[in-house]
Design an enzyme around this catalytic site. Sequence first.
Site, PDB file in Angstrom:
ATOM      1  N   HIS A 285       0.830  -1.204   0.000  1.00 49.10           N
ATOM      2  CA  HIS A 285       0.000   0.000   0.000  1.00 49.10           C
ATOM      3  C   HIS A 285       0.866   1.256   0.000  1.00 49.10           C
ATOM      4  O   HIS A 285       0.694   2.141  -0.852  1.00 49.10           O
ATOM      5  CB  HIS A 285      -0.914  -0.012   1.231  1.00 49.10           C
ATOM      6  CG  HIS A 285      -1.734   1.235   1.390  1.00 49.10           C
ATOM      7  ND1 HIS A 285      -3.054   1.301   1.013  1.00 49.10           N
ATOM      8  CD2 HIS A 285      -1.426   2.467   1.883  1.00 49.10           C
ATOM      9  CE1 HIS A 285      -3.524   2.515   1.251  1.00 49.10           C
ATOM     10  NE2 HIS A 285      -2.549   3.246   1.789  1.00 49.10           N
ATOM     11  N   GLU A 286       1.772   1.345   0.947  1.00 51.38           N
ATOM     12  CA  GLU A 286       2.614   2.535   1.017  1.00 51.38           C
ATOM     13  C   GLU A 286       3.480   2.679  -0.223  1.00 51.38           C
ATOM     14  O   GLU A 286       3.743   3.794  -0.692  1.00 51.38           O
ATOM     15  CB  GLU A 286       3.475   2.514   2.286  1.00 51.38           C
ATOM     16  CG  GLU A 286       2.693   2.555   3.581  1.00 51.38           C
ATOM     17  CD  GLU A 286       1.727   3.725   3.668  1.00 51.38           C
ATOM     18  OE1 GLU A 286       2.021   4.790   3.079  1.00 51.38           O
ATOM     19  OE2 GLU A 286       0.680   3.577   4.313  1.00 51.38           O
TER      20      GLU A 286
ATOM     21  N   HIS B  73       1.857   4.612  -2.929  1.00 50.64           N
ATOM     22  CA  HIS B  73       2.075   6.056  -2.832  1.00 50.64           C
ATOM     23  C   HIS B  73       3.419   6.440  -3.460  1.00 50.64           C
ATOM     24  O   HIS B  73       3.536   7.441  -4.170  1.00 50.64           O
ATOM     25  CB  HIS B  73       2.059   6.502  -1.378  1.00 50.64           C
ATOM     26  CG  HIS B  73       0.709   6.525  -0.736  1.00 50.64           C
ATOM     27  ND1 HIS B  73      -0.362   7.194  -1.272  1.00 50.64           N
ATOM     28  CD2 HIS B  73       0.258   5.970   0.425  1.00 50.64           C
ATOM     29  CE1 HIS B  73      -1.416   7.053  -0.480  1.00 50.64           C
ATOM     30  NE2 HIS B  73      -1.066   6.317   0.551  1.00 50.64           N
TER      31      HIS B  73
END
Length: 729
Positions: free
Chosen positions: A519-520, A523
């Site tokens: 998920h990170e 980004h």
Amino acid sequence: MRLPSKHKSATTTVSTLAMALGLAGCATTGTEEAASVDQTQTASASTETVQPIGNALTAQWTGPFDGVPQWDKYNVEQLPAAFQAGMDQVKLEYEAVLSNPATPTFENTVIPLEKSGEMIGRVFSVYGVYASNLSNPEVRAVQSEWSPKISAFFSELNLDPRLVQRYKYLYENRDAMGLDSKQKRLVERAYDSLKRNGALLEGEKKEQLIALNTELAGLYSDFSNKVLADEETYILLDSEDDLAGLPDSFIASIKKAAEEEGKEGWALKNTRSVMQPFTENSTRRDLREKVWRAYVNRGDNGDANDTNATIAKILKLRQQRAELLGFETHANYRMADTMAKTPERAMDLMMRVWPAAVARVKEEVADMQAIADAESAGITVEPWDYRFYAEKVRKAKYDLDAAEIKPYFQLDKMVTAMFDSANRLYGLTFTENTGAVPVFHPDVRTFEVTRDGKTIGLFYLDNFARAGKRSGAWATTYRSRDRLLGDDIVLGSNNNNFVQGGAGEPTLISVDDASTLFHEFGHALDYFITDVAYSSLAGTPRDFVEYPSQVNENWLMTPYVLQKYAVHHETGEPIPQALIDKIEKSATFNEGFATVEYLASALVDMKLHNRTTPVSDPDAFERETLADLGMPDEIVMRHRLPQFNHLFSSDAYSAGYYSYLWSETMDADTWSAFEEAGGPWDKNIAHGFRDILLKTGNETDRAEAYRAFRGRDPDVKALLKRRGFPTGE
């Protein structure tokens, strides 16, 4: 979760300032494309600079990658002077524009303001690391003293009537200036932001707004410091009997944590990365309850770190500010520049999902209670039992044990897996170069990022929990791509809170932790790919920000990644296909818990902020609202109000926690596009996603961009199907 790193000048508000300071929340940061500028018409303060002698924090970054933070030269004592120097420099840069007697043009107003703030941007980037990754009493003292001062400075700067008048002129004459579509959008958004944030206020009202923003900044700092203080506490286990049921790898990690505290025994830090595996595995129900209560009561213990009074003050000031700015509620104010636009649209989406999620929880609890009864446990399932008995149900229903999976999820292998996926999808290559540049902690690894043989970024990876590091996971950039300034190499970071393996042991993570890792990294991919003409058009709406990261989670459980990188940490054998099949069959297992835990927080957030009478008793409001919603007794909010950093350590996600669900609706529909195209590695879909949605930042309306990518609006049925809920078909 994504944090910005760089102050953007022309439309800076107190909320974006708080995020730039690294206090909390998520937002996008910028990238830019070269623009031709008539330098003779461009106001600039580049020849007049402020530089305190001997302050490394304000100095230009040096070294490879067009300059990197010199962490080995920084210390906390340098921050106050650096803040002041940075603000003085911004003031000079603004004044050069605002005092220009020439008729406002794009070149003499927008361009120099887009270029301003380099020095303060560097300072805020470093300070964000101190506040989030390296906090201590000294850092918190600086934060408490300077957050209000900086807030007041930027409030006054952006409420200067000369600024709004210049943008008003540009806005009213935009069609006659020969602006291209990107320049016109930049002017429109800048003027709208200035108006929305009070630039048209005069006299006492303007002074009142500055005072409100200043006081809020201090309260945000106070809240985050109190929560972090509670998270730095730990429960010390001193008997091997206390370790019953815990995996060896987890025992080794909490043993190491105790040693770091100078204690004998095993230390359980008050963080999710410890609470979750402990309550999943410990057979000591009394300790599960103790650990769970310590975690969910952060900020709510009636002591010096209790945050309830702070929250009440924040809510009162937010409503006063909303009314001053012409909005009915804080929620209306915060949502004016989002995809959802109104609280009602966000609530509508959440309530389409909530009933099905609650119904699923009742089924999950019934399954767990049946096992507890069959084992003659003599209990009624409570919140501290949920994860423990859920694992028993998983094993009973799917012959799948979380402990059976974890040996195959070695952190280093998963890091390599996410890099490989990015290369296959977008042509990005990550090559480790740890030791080549200074870092802020020995645990931090670094990677050169290239595309087509050209260096485009440097990636900092800080994976492990430690004292002084706030909980959760987040991404940020220290320097974003900025075409106007010639900044082409992005300096980006991911920050996680995994429990490090014991001495000589690999770090094993759960599937949930691996999802957080991916998920990170989503980004990170977003900010390495974003490439826009003007950095102010890089920041996307809050309810779009999490979309790229949520999409990236999907590749973790693809057959390619599992078969190549999910290998047993001792034998090196790949994860058996039979185990993969079990994982896939259990894909929607415990989805009721995950959805209710999150949605409860999002619903309480919206109800808390979409009201004209501020809540004065947060604890009572939380209890009453959850009761009205029919919150299952066996679950607590993912983030209870007393520790809800998203909401109260900045404006970032206030009236905005719904954004994860809004983004996931697009994410689920995007994943359907890959499935419809034949698989997760389809290059046409991947490149369309990259070029239409990631690369373009906010250069076009994000809803329109999604329609250009998908051919239609996102379908919520994809989200319901993914979570295993009825779709109504």
